[in-house]
Design a protein around this motif. Structure first.
Motif, PDB file in Angstrom:
ATOM      1  N   PRO A  66       8.231   1.251   1.650  1.00 59.72           N
ATOM      2  CA  PRO A  66       8.288   2.474   1.073  1.00 59.72           C
ATOM      3  C   PRO A  66       9.105   2.551  -0.003  1.00 59.72           C
ATOM      4  O   PRO A  66      10.431   2.149   0.058  1.00 59.72           O
ATOM      5  CB  PRO A  66       8.545   3.528   2.284  1.00 59.72           C
ATOM      6  N   ASP A 103       6.923   7.479   7.620  1.00 62.85           N
ATOM      7  CA  ASP A 103       6.926   7.546   5.995  1.00 62.85           C
ATOM      8  C   ASP A 103       5.963   8.807   5.608  1.00 62.85           C
ATOM      9  O   ASP A 103       5.188   8.933   6.432  1.00 62.85           O
ATOM     10  CB  ASP A 103       6.356   6.325   5.372  1.00 62.85           C
ATOM     11  N   GLU A 111       2.685   7.463   4.533  1.00 62.67           N
ATOM     12  CA  GLU A 111       1.997   6.632   5.496  1.00 62.67           C
ATOM     13  C   GLU A 111       1.761   6.987   6.725  1.00 62.67           C
ATOM     14  O   GLU A 111       0.998   6.915   7.699  1.00 62.67           O
ATOM     15  CB  GLU A 111       2.447   5.084   5.409  1.00 62.67           C
ATOM     16  N   ARG A 131       3.917   5.456  12.252  1.00 67.57           N
ATOM     17  CA  ARG A 131       3.408   4.218  12.555  1.00 67.57           C
ATOM     18  C   ARG A 131       3.651   3.463  13.765  1.00 67.57           C
ATOM     19  O   ARG A 131       4.853   3.551  13.968  1.00 67.57           O
ATOM     20  CB  ARG A 131       2.923   3.345  11.404  1.00 67.57           C
ATOM     21  N   LEU A 182      -1.951   3.701  12.450  1.00 67.34           N
ATOM     22  CA  LEU A 182      -1.398   5.223  12.203  1.00 67.34           C
ATOM     23  C   LEU A 182      -1.262   5.926  13.743  1.00 67.34           C
ATOM     24  O   LEU A 182      -2.277   5.824  14.652  1.00 67.34           O
ATOM     25  CB  LEU A 182      -2.157   5.850  11.586  1.00 67.34           C
ATOM     26  N   PHE A 227      -6.452   1.958   6.276  1.00 67.22           N
ATOM     27  CA  PHE A 227      -5.241   3.013   6.427  1.00 67.22           C
ATOM     28  C   PHE A 227      -4.911   3.477   7.671  1.00 67.22           C
ATOM     29  O   PHE A 227      -3.793   3.455   8.183  1.00 67.22           O
ATOM     30  CB  PHE A 227      -5.609   4.554   5.537  1.00 67.22           C
ATOM     31  N   SER A 234      -1.034  -4.908   3.977  1.00 63.63           N
ATOM     32  CA  SER A 234      -0.340  -3.548   3.692  1.00 63.63           C
ATOM     33  C   SER A 234      -1.354  -2.405   3.762  1.00 63.63           C
ATOM     34  O   SER A 234      -2.479  -2.495   3.514  1.00 63.63           O
ATOM     35  CB  SER A 234       0.360  -3.574   2.335  1.00 63.63           C
ATOM     36  N   VAL A 235      -0.787  -1.213   4.135  1.00 62.45           N
ATOM     37  CA  VAL A 235      -1.602   0.048   4.221  1.00 62.45           C
ATOM     38  C   VAL A 235      -2.114   0.276   2.823  1.00 62.45           C
ATOM     39  O   VAL A 235      -1.374  -0.047   1.573  1.00 62.45           O
ATOM     40  CB  VAL A 235      -0.708   1.263   4.700  1.00 62.45           C
ATOM     41  N   THR A 274      -2.682  10.278   2.061  1.00 63.14           N
ATOM     42  CA  THR A 274      -1.503  11.040   2.685  1.00 63.14           C
ATOM     43  C   THR A 274      -1.997  10.926   4.085  1.00 63.14           C
ATOM     44  O   THR A 274      -3.103  11.686   4.348  1.00 63.14           O
ATOM     45  CB  THR A 274      -0.938  12.095   2.000  1.00 63.14           C
ATOM     46  N   TRP A 275      -1.321  10.669   5.166  1.00 65.08           N
ATOM     47  CA  TRP A 275      -1.757  10.830   6.446  1.00 65.08           C
ATOM     48  C   TRP A 275      -2.066  12.363   6.808  1.00 65.08           C
ATOM     49  O   TRP A 275      -2.984  12.446   7.696  1.00 65.08           O
ATOM     50  CB  TRP A 275      -0.730  10.377   7.294  1.00 65.08           C
TER      51      TRP A 275
END
Length: 299
Positions: free
Chosen positions: A7, A83, A86, A89, A114, A148, A245-246, A251-252
């Protein structure tokens, strides 16, 4: 290889271990779960599970068509990261990874899902996403598209267990796999393994239930399961690239909707921190941390 995307420093990313954040710090009760999980993620049972696959996964063929690789690995570490983009997680590290089908995956593999502890003490929990347990070996279908929520195709992450003199596979609900055909995965009528529901122990390796050998009568061995997959792969071979990677661009805790679409939101979503809505979107705030945004590009 195998490292998650780092990040940006400005995001104040945070990482804790299972022992540190471990579910020991979650003994505050059910208020540790985010009440807004369903609203933030739409519906994970139907659309959430398929959000990281190319098509909706109903059959084994669907799963293979969405898969880059079928791998096997042993969970040697479970850690938590946070993050602001993200989200919280849970990261399971698999060692001794070997590829059974599809694109070769070498070295250590980190599977970032997630969900997990938030720095404010709450927890995001999404029951439809597969979990990995400590000190356990898994056979995992890795998606071949951007992801994601989780890099696992639907819930195709099966734990390997020694029952009697055989190695069999257990699904996320504790049932043994008794068949694998083009139409789907067949499961035992009774569970073979306990399901960890307690917040303090949910990522520990589940115990086999009393009479597990009898409960697992008719279960496929691991080798028979892999043989069945190899046969099915002749018409639906895993292929493509696995992204470790994500995927960026999401945005979560922000839900984008097209202009005119009704916003399916949870009005009492529990905030974690004050954030600003993203630039370029028209957003309504339903909580200090949650926005429903109209994406002009969707017009």
């Amino acid at each position: 290889m195998g490292e998650l995307k780092k990040p940006l420093p400005a995001r104040n990313a945070r990482k804790t271990s299972l022992k540190e954040a471990g579910f020991m710090t979650l003994a505050r009760g059910l208020n540790l779960f985010f009440a807004c999980a369903a609203a933030l993620l739409a519906t994970t049972a139907a659309s959430g599970a398929k959000a990281d696959t190319l098509t909706q996964v109903v059959t084994t063929i669907d799963a293979l068509n969405s898969t880059a690789a079928v791998v096997e690995g042993r969970v040697v570490d479970i850690a938590f990261t946070y993050d602001p983009v993200e989200g919280p997680r849970t990261v399971a590290t698999l060692a001794d990874v070997k590829t059974h089908l599809g694109t070769p995956i070498r070295g250590e593999l980190k599977i970032s899902t997630l969900g997990g502890p938030h720095p404010n003490g709450r927890r995001l929990y999404i029951p439809e996403l597969p979990e990995f347990h400590a000190d356990s070996t898994y056979i995992v279908f890795l998606t071949r598209t951007d992801w994601f929520y989780s890099p696992v195709v639907s819930s195709f992450a099966f734990r390997v267990e020694n029952v009697g003199s055989r190695q069999i596979l257990i699904n996320q609900q504790g049932h043994a796999i008794v068949g694998a055909s083009a139409l789907g995965i067949e499961l035992s009528g009774r569970p073979v393994s306990a399901v960890q529901n307690e917040s303090t122990t949910r990522l520990e390796r589940p115990a086999l239930l009393a009479g597990a050998e009898s409960r697992a009568t008719g279960a496929l061995s691991k080798s028979d399961f892999l043989t069945s997959l190899s046969s099915l792969a002749k018409s639906a071979a895993p292929r493509g690239e696995f992204r470790r990677s994500v995927a960026p661009g999401r945005t979560w805790n922000i839900t984008k909707v097209a202009p005119g679409d009704p916003a399916d939101v949870e009005p009492n979503a529990m905030p974690a921190e004050q954030i600003a809505p993203p630039e370029g979107l028209v957003c309504d705030s339903v909580a200090p941390e949650k926005f429903v945004c109209i994406d002009p590009s969707a017009e």
